[in-house]
Design an enzyme around this catalytic site. Structure first.
Site, PDB file in Angstrom:
ATOM      1  N   HIS A   1       0.898  -1.074   0.099  1.00 22.90           N
ATOM      2  CA  HIS A   1       0.096  -0.130  -0.075  1.00 22.90           C
ATOM      3  C   HIS A   1       1.016   1.122  -0.055  1.00 22.90           C
ATOM      4  CE1 HIS A   1       0.341   0.642   4.364  1.00 22.90           C
ATOM      5  NE2 HIS A   1       0.258  -0.494   4.651  1.00 22.90           N
TER       6      HIS A   1
ATOM      7  N   ASP B   1      -0.300   4.326   1.010  1.00 22.30           N
ATOM      8  CA  ASP B   1      -0.363   5.345   2.167  1.00 22.30           C
ATOM      9  C   ASP B   1       0.266   5.015   3.203  1.00 22.30           C
ATOM     10  OD1 ASP B   1      -2.015   2.928   1.939  1.00 22.30           O
ATOM     11  OD2 ASP B   1      -3.282   4.115   3.582  1.00 22.30           O
TER      12      ASP B   1
ATOM     13  N   GLU C   1      -5.206   1.845   2.309  1.00 17.96           N
ATOM     14  CA  GLU C   1      -5.170   0.811   2.929  1.00 17.96           C
ATOM     15  C   GLU C   1      -5.346   0.967   4.416  1.00 17.96           C
ATOM     16  OE1 GLU C   1      -3.747  -2.715   5.638  1.00 17.96           O
ATOM     17  OE2 GLU C   1      -2.868  -0.757   5.415  1.00 17.96           O
TER      18      GLU C   1
ATOM     19  N   GLU D   1       3.429  -6.625   3.987  1.00 16.88           N
ATOM     20  CA  GLU D   1       3.329  -5.813   5.337  1.00 16.88           C
ATOM     21  C   GLU D   1       4.600  -6.385   6.265  1.00 16.88           C
ATOM     22  OE1 GLU D   1       1.082  -3.408   6.213  1.00 16.88           O
ATOM     23  OE2 GLU D   1      -0.535  -3.852   4.943  1.00 16.88           O
TER      24      GLU D   1
HETATM   25 ZN   LIG Z   1       0.425  -1.674   6.519  1.00 15.80          ZN
END
Ligand SMILES: [Zn+2]
Length: 383
Positions: A80, A82, A144, A169
């Site tokens: 992601h 953001d 996200e 992640e």
């Molecule tokens: Zn994250």
């Protein structure tokens, strides 16, 4: 003359210097288009074909789908674009400038998760001069950290498709094959206020809410009795009463009351199913107390995630990292990519302990191992 993108560290510096906070609070929310533009430029320089996918109703947000090679199958590396908001005054250094100290790279988004995007591009560089049998797709998503509207737009578009997907992640490079879902819901009760000396003069919203709390406590106990998964530290679905507001004075019948709760379902439980069950359970209380009772989601919810296939990507990632796949306590875009038909895991550099914190960092010793693992995955799925 074609140009080549900068090295991983230089890319990370530019990504961190391009703020892209997403927040459900409008005054903190920022565009992610600068990050998308940087990734777009670098990936195009490497020969990827790039599609910037707008997010419906959000003109300042977009996803990027960058594809090297053609055909079905292949591998998605997803991150992601953001970050969460931050409190710069709590940081030792500027959160929007990468600063290196103690063998770590500090900055907002270093581990969660602009670092992964830079490392995925770095890994891809080794493959641009060889014909891929199946495509390598680098996916960069919007929002996200707030509504996951980027991932939802992908599901609606039915793209991208590939055989497997890794969401980078921060998991300290351990493969993750399951997490709980997240729901946040509100119950609002509109009664009628009146003088407290005569209950027949109104309809008490607090009395009705008292019964709502009872019903939801019973529901919580039933969920706990019915659903267990020992892969999770908290091995049952949780329901937390988060806040309640209502009424104004002790000598008035409480006219309205609102309560918010969070529910974390285990894999196998459905967000819509839970919402319907709660709605059905609470509906009779409106008539019983003569009040208007409404329930509503505070955001669309993140489904629980589980990759049940122990032979595909999960097994490969276990072999490459030497770690058994495990569960985590946070939600990700994995259920959405899985919905697109991909064999999906979560695995990336840096620790979730440093995410969403002042002085977020990515340890330098995570960089090369990440690039090495990604190269092996690309070799396996795309060559
Ligand atoms: Zn994250």
């Amino acid at each position: 003359m074609s140009r080549t993108p900068p090295d991983a560290l230089a890319m990370l510096r530019e990504l961190i210097a391009s703020p892209s906070i997403s927040s459900t609070t409008a005054e903190w929310d920022q565009s992610n288009l600068k990050v998308i533009e940087l990734l777009h430029t670098w990936l195009e320089e490497l020969g990827f074909s790039c599609e910037v996918m707008p997010i419906p109703h959000q003109p300042t947000k977009a996803n990027l789908i960058a594809t090297l090679g053609t055909g079905p199958g292949g591998l998605v590396l997803s991150g992601h674009t953001d970050t969460v908001p931050c409190d710069p005054e709590l940081w030792r250094t500027d959160p929007f400038r990468v600063s290196e100290r103690d063998q770590r790279l500090y900055g907002l988004g270093t581990c969660d998760m602009k670092g992964f995007l830079a490392l995925a591009i770095e890994a891809a560089k080794s493959f641009v001069d060889q014909p891929l049998q199946q495509p390598l797709i680098i996916l960069a998503t919007a929002d996200e950290e707030s509504a996951m509207s980027g991932a939802r737009a992908l599901v609606d578009a039915g793209r991208p498709k590939a055989r497997a997907a890794v969401i980078g992640e921060p998991t300290s490079l351990k493969p993750i094959n399951m997490h709980k879902g997240i729901m946040m819901e509100a119950v609002r009760i509109e009664g009628r206020s009146g003088h407290s000396s005569d209950p027949s003069l109104g309809a008490n919203a607090l009395d009705a809410m008292h019964q709502v709390l009872n019903e939801l406590s019973n529901f919580r106990n039933e969920l706990k009795a019915k659903h267990r998964n020992s892969d999770f530290r908290v091995d049952f679905p949780t329901l937390n009463f988060g806040c309640i507001h209502g009424g104004d004075n002790p000598n008035r019948i409480c006219g309205q009351c609102e309560m918010e709760f969070d529910l974390r379902p285990l894999p196998g439980m459905s967000v819509d199913g839970l919402r319907n069950a709660i709605g059905e359970r609470l509906a009779p209380l409106g008539a019983q107390f003569g009040v208007e009772l409404t329930t509503r989601p505070l955001f669309p919810g993140i489904p629980p995630f589980q990759n049940p296939d122990n032979e595909g990507l999960v097994a490969l990632a276990e072999k490459l990292t030497g770690h058994r796949a495990q569960a985590v306590a946070f939600g990700t875009e994995a259920p959405f990519l899985q919905q697109l038909g991909m064999d999906t895991i979560v695995m990336g550099p840096g620790s979730i302990d440093q995410a969403h914190q002042p002085d977020e960092y990515l340890a330098l010793d995570q960089l090369q191992p990440t690039i090495d693992i990604l190269k092996q995955l690309i070799t396996r799925y795309c060559l």
